[in-house]
Motif scaffolding. Structure first.
Motif, PDB file in Angstrom:
ATOM      1  N   ARG A  69      10.578  -8.100  22.869  1.00 51.81           N
ATOM      2  CA  ARG A  69       9.676  -7.043  21.368  1.00 51.81           C
ATOM      3  C   ARG A  69      11.239  -7.355  20.188  1.00 51.81           C
TER       4      ARG A  69
ATOM      5  N   ALA B 229      13.700  -9.884  20.030  1.00 50.61           N
ATOM      6  CA  ALA B 229      14.668 -10.981  19.960  1.00 50.61           C
ATOM      7  C   ALA B 229      14.217 -12.687  19.610  1.00 50.61           C
TER       8      ALA B 229
ATOM      9  N   PHE C 269      21.462 -10.011  17.185  1.00 45.88           N
ATOM     10  CA  PHE C 269      22.109  -8.607  15.894  1.00 45.88           C
ATOM     11  C   PHE C 269      22.878  -7.864  16.083  1.00 45.88           C
TER      12      PHE C 269
ATOM     13  N   SER D 228      20.557   4.278  18.348  1.00 45.47           N
ATOM     14  CA  SER D 228      20.590   5.186  19.427  1.00 45.47           C
ATOM     15  C   SER D 228      21.273   6.501  19.820  1.00 45.47           C
TER      16      SER D 228
ATOM     17  N   LEU E 200      19.037   1.640  24.421  1.00 43.77           N
ATOM     18  CA  LEU E 200      20.344   1.209  24.832  1.00 43.77           C
ATOM     19  C   LEU E 200      20.784   2.088  25.619  1.00 43.77           C
TER      20      LEU E 200
HETATM   21  N1  LIG Z   1      17.651  -8.577  22.822  1.00 46.07           N
HETATM   22  C1  LIG Z   1      17.962  -8.364  21.456  1.00 46.07           C
HETATM   23  N2  LIG Z   1      17.781  -9.312  20.505  1.00 46.07           N
HETATM   24  C2  LIG Z   1      17.828  -8.004  19.206  1.00 46.07           C
HETATM   25  N3  LIG Z   1      17.987  -7.074  19.235  1.00 46.07           N
HETATM   26  C3  LIG Z   1      17.818  -6.249  20.397  1.00 46.07           C
HETATM   27  C4  LIG Z   1      18.309  -6.892  22.159  1.00 46.07           C
HETATM   28  N4  LIG Z   1      17.766  -5.832  22.351  1.00 46.07           N
HETATM   29  C5  LIG Z   1      17.900  -5.020  21.906  1.00 46.07           C
HETATM   30  N5  LIG Z   1      18.086  -4.859  20.407  1.00 46.07           N
HETATM   31  C6  LIG Z   1      18.163  -4.326  19.053  1.00 46.07           C
HETATM   32  O1  LIG Z   1      18.845  -3.254  19.316  1.00 46.07           O
HETATM   33  C7  LIG Z   1      17.597  -2.436  18.864  1.00 46.07           C
HETATM   34  C8  LIG Z   1      18.192  -0.713  19.702  1.00 46.07           C
HETATM   35  O2  LIG Z   1      17.489  -1.276  20.959  1.00 46.07           O
HETATM   36  P1  LIG Z   1      16.729   0.015  21.851  1.00 46.07           P
HETATM   37  O3  LIG Z   1      16.125  -0.501  23.070  1.00 46.07           O
HETATM   38  O4  LIG Z   1      17.393   1.080  21.951  1.00 46.07           O
HETATM   39  O5  LIG Z   1      15.527   1.084  21.052  1.00 46.07           O
HETATM   40  P2  LIG Z   1      13.812  -0.302  20.747  1.00 46.07           P
HETATM   41  O6  LIG Z   1      14.362  -1.001  21.640  1.00 46.07           O
HETATM   42  O7  LIG Z   1      13.460  -0.671  19.456  1.00 46.07           O
HETATM   43  O8  LIG Z   1      12.888   1.191  21.121  1.00 46.07           O
HETATM   44  P3  LIG Z   1      12.845   2.214  22.439  1.00 46.07           P
HETATM   45  O9  LIG Z   1      13.224   3.396  22.108  1.00 46.07           O
HETATM   46  O10 LIG Z   1      11.435   2.068  22.464  1.00 46.07           O
HETATM   47  O11 LIG Z   1      13.533   1.260  23.552  1.00 46.07           O
HETATM   48  C9  LIG Z   1      15.915  -2.378  18.330  1.00 46.07           C
HETATM   49  O12 LIG Z   1      15.212  -1.929  17.913  1.00 46.07           O
HETATM   50  C10 LIG Z   1      16.715  -3.416  18.334  1.00 46.07           C
HETATM   51  O13 LIG Z   1      16.478  -3.941  16.695  1.00 46.07           O
END
Ligand SMILES: Nc1ncnc2c1ncn2[C@@H]1O[C@H](COP(=O)(O)OP(=O)(O)OP(=O)(O)O)[C@@H](O)[C@H]1O
Ligand SMILES: [Mg+2]
Length: 255
Positions: free
Chosen positions: A169, A171, A198, A207, A215
């Motif tokens: 989603r 990266a 990021f 988070s 996360l």
């Molecule tokens: N592998 C990655 N590469 C780039 N950005 C990342 C990656 N993993 C996390 N992020 C960043 O960290 C943020 C927080 O991730 P998190 O999984 O907590 O929330 P989310 O994916 O936006 O929503 P959800 O609550 O559905 O998981 C993301 O919105 C994104 O901006």
């Protein structure tokens, strides 16, 4: 020793005793909290398993039956009503799509392969599913693992699932590597991607504020198993690493 000094040493000894008792109570509470947290996840997984089965065996079977009935109807009509053919074809295509969606949802809720064949097979399936839909090359390195208890397999699978969902989603990566290994009584999972990276601190803040769950949820879940989660991101890509003690192997008793 004077009477005053004796009083002081007795008070200090009492304080030390109280402190030790307090620390023991805190540790016991922490263990109880972790046990309850793990029990909640176990119940959640059981419920997911039930829903997955219901979707597959209920809705999935009905859609299969509907598809067969439509196909039978079409063959009975033969060439007598060519005007109906487009509608029949569209209905059959809808049935097939509904069936595929139902199966996919059922597997995502709780992949049967995790219970039947174990962690490595489930991770292979996850990589195939996410890789084909997003054009991302995902490599799984999880061979030669010892027998792991179901709770730990589920934990690692859910962590990898969320980490790979983030890779697909957010990266913008073309390659990801998931590695699971056991070292010095610890089960270690790393998920690396070659995206541009990021701001990890900002993402963790997001988070903590409750604006995302991925996360924070991973961190909490790992902590319930006495482990820790580390995330680093930069020019070399993003690397998520989780380490969890294996009960029995690291002196920690199973719940
Ligand atoms: N592998 C990655 N590469 C780039 N950005 C990342 C990656 N993993 C996390 N992020 C960043 O960290 C943020 C927080 O991730 P998190 O999984 O907590 O929330 P989310 O994916 O936006 O929503 P959800 O609550 O559905 O998981 C993301 O919105 C994104 O901006
Ligand atoms: Mg996420």
């Amino acid at each position: 020793m004077t009477g005053k000094t004796e009083d002081l040493s007795a008070t200090l000894a009492n304080l030390r005793g109280d402190y030790r008792a307090l620390v023991q109570r805190l540790e016991a509470n922490e263990r109880e909290f972790q046990r309850l947290g793990r029990a909640v996840f176990r119940v959640e997984e059981e419920e997911r398993r039930r829903l997955a089965r219901e979707l597959h065996d209920g809705l999935g079977q009905n859609l299969t039956a509907l598809k067969h009935r439509l196909a039978l109807l079409a063959s009975q009509l033969g060439d007598s009503r060519p005007d109906l053919q487009p509608d029949i074809d569209a209905s059959l295509a809808l049935c097939s799509q509904g069936l595929a969606d139902t199966r996919e949802l059922s597997r995502l809720l709780r992949p049967q392969v995790l219970d039947d064949l174990g962690l490595e097979a489930a991770l292979d399936w996850l990589a195939r599913t996410l890789g084909t839909s997003g054009g991302l090359a995902i490599e799984i390195r999880a061979d030669g693992l010892p027998a792991l208890e179901p709770d730990l397999q589920t934990l690692v699978f859910r962590l990898a699932q969320e980490a790979l969902a983030n890779v697909t989603r957010h990266a913008g990566a073309s390659q990801a590597i998931v590695s699971v290994r056991v070292h010095a009584g610890m089960l270690r999972l790393t998920v690396w991607d070659d995206g541009p990276g990021f701001d990890v601190v900002a993402a963790m803040e997001k988070s903590r504020r409750g604006e995302s769950t991925g996360l924070g949820g991973m961190k909490d879940r790992v902590a319930l198993y006495g482990g820790h989660l580390h995330l680093e991101s930069g020019d070399d890509g993003t690397r998520l690493a989780a380490a969890v003690p294996i009960p029995g192997e690291s002196g920690i008793l199973p719940p």
